[in-house]
Scaffold this motif. Sequence first.
Motif, short mmCIF file in Angstrom:
data_model
loop_
_atom_site.label_atom_id
_atom_site.label_comp_id
_atom_site.label_asym_id
_atom_site.label_seq_id
_atom_site.Cartn_x
_atom_site.Cartn_y
_atom_site.Cartn_z
N UNK A 161 51.67 -19.67 69.96
CA UNK A 161 51.95 -18.63 68.99
C UNK A 161 52.97 -19.07 67.94
N UNK A 162 53.39 -20.32 67.99
CA UNK A 162 54.46 -20.80 67.12
C UNK A 162 53.92 -21.56 65.91
N UNK A 163 54.55 -21.30 64.76
CA UNK A 163 54.28 -22.10 63.57
C UNK A 163 54.94 -23.46 63.75
N UNK A 164 54.25 -24.52 63.37
CA UNK A 164 54.84 -25.86 63.49
C UNK A 164 55.62 -26.25 62.25
N UNK A 165 55.41 -25.55 61.14
CA UNK A 165 56.17 -25.83 59.93
C UNK A 165 56.38 -24.51 59.19
N UNK A 166 57.59 -24.33 58.71
CA UNK A 166 57.92 -23.16 57.89
C UNK A 166 58.18 -23.63 56.46
N UNK A 167 57.77 -22.84 55.51
CA UNK A 167 57.95 -23.17 54.10
C UNK A 167 58.99 -22.26 53.47
N UNK A 168 59.88 -22.86 52.67
CA UNK A 168 60.80 -22.09 51.83
C UNK A 168 60.58 -22.54 50.40
N UNK A 169 60.20 -21.62 49.54
CA UNK A 169 59.96 -21.93 48.14
C UNK A 169 61.06 -21.31 47.29
N UNK A 170 61.73 -22.14 46.50
CA UNK A 170 62.77 -21.69 45.59
C UNK A 170 62.27 -21.93 44.17
N UNK A 171 62.39 -20.92 43.31
CA UNK A 171 61.88 -21.13 41.96
C UNK A 171 62.31 -20.05 40.98
#
Length: 285
Positions: A161-171
Amino acid sequence: MNTTSPIDIYNSFFGFAERPFTLVPDPEFLYWSRAHRLAFTMLEYGVMTRTPITVITGEVGAGKTTLLHHMLSSMSEDVIVGLISNAQGSRGELLQWVLHSLGVSFDPQASYVQLFQQLQDFLIEAYSEGHRVVLIIDEAQNLNVETLEELRMLTNINANKDELVQLILMGQPELRDLIDSPQLRQFAQRVGASFHLSPMDRDGVAEYVAHRLRVAGGSGEEFQADTSDLIYRATGGIPRLVNKLCDLALVYAFSADESVVTADTVSAVLRDGVFVGGVSESGIA
């Protein structure tokens, strides 16, 4: 021979340990306005809850990068961070940016499938060793629909149930407009945390200026109270512009052998045209 730099003289004159207003992001000078606290809370919330995608936007100079640096300095040791600044390119090139940011060696001539498999293997291994992987894309407004969709596909890599990568977008604000486009409906649905960092109001500008003066070793009263309105109107409450104008005002006061910055000092800076990039009634000048 006198080796004292003009900046040293400037600091000594006002009693500062360092320059209070620079254009370089510095977490030590971070001013926690309500907006900055909320933005940072959303960043932390996104990371701690394993949100697939977190989006933080704001005008140029609003303080996004400073918040980002503060977050990076407080990351736990189990988090592997990949930081990409100003990524551009077509399908496949983004994967190279991602692998490079994570310190994974790759063959530039490898196919898209090979690169994707290499990334997936890295993420699975990191997960098995108890690590979380956070991929941060700064200046994400420069990405296009195709590359954002490619990023979304990365969030489909999971274990149990776990995400293997998380994304953070700054813009910049254009990033929100892009995400809201019909072509990116699936991407938008994966955004679990977001915040738009608004400029400071007049009172916030006054508190921000005093805060930076104190952090630099001053009293916080080197700018007279009646300067706040002028500074706010000229900068629109954008921290980077406030820094630029206040730094120039201190230079002017130092040149005139004045220990405080007055409204006349700020007016002189604006009148002489040495402050560029400020805010007009219709927006950024």
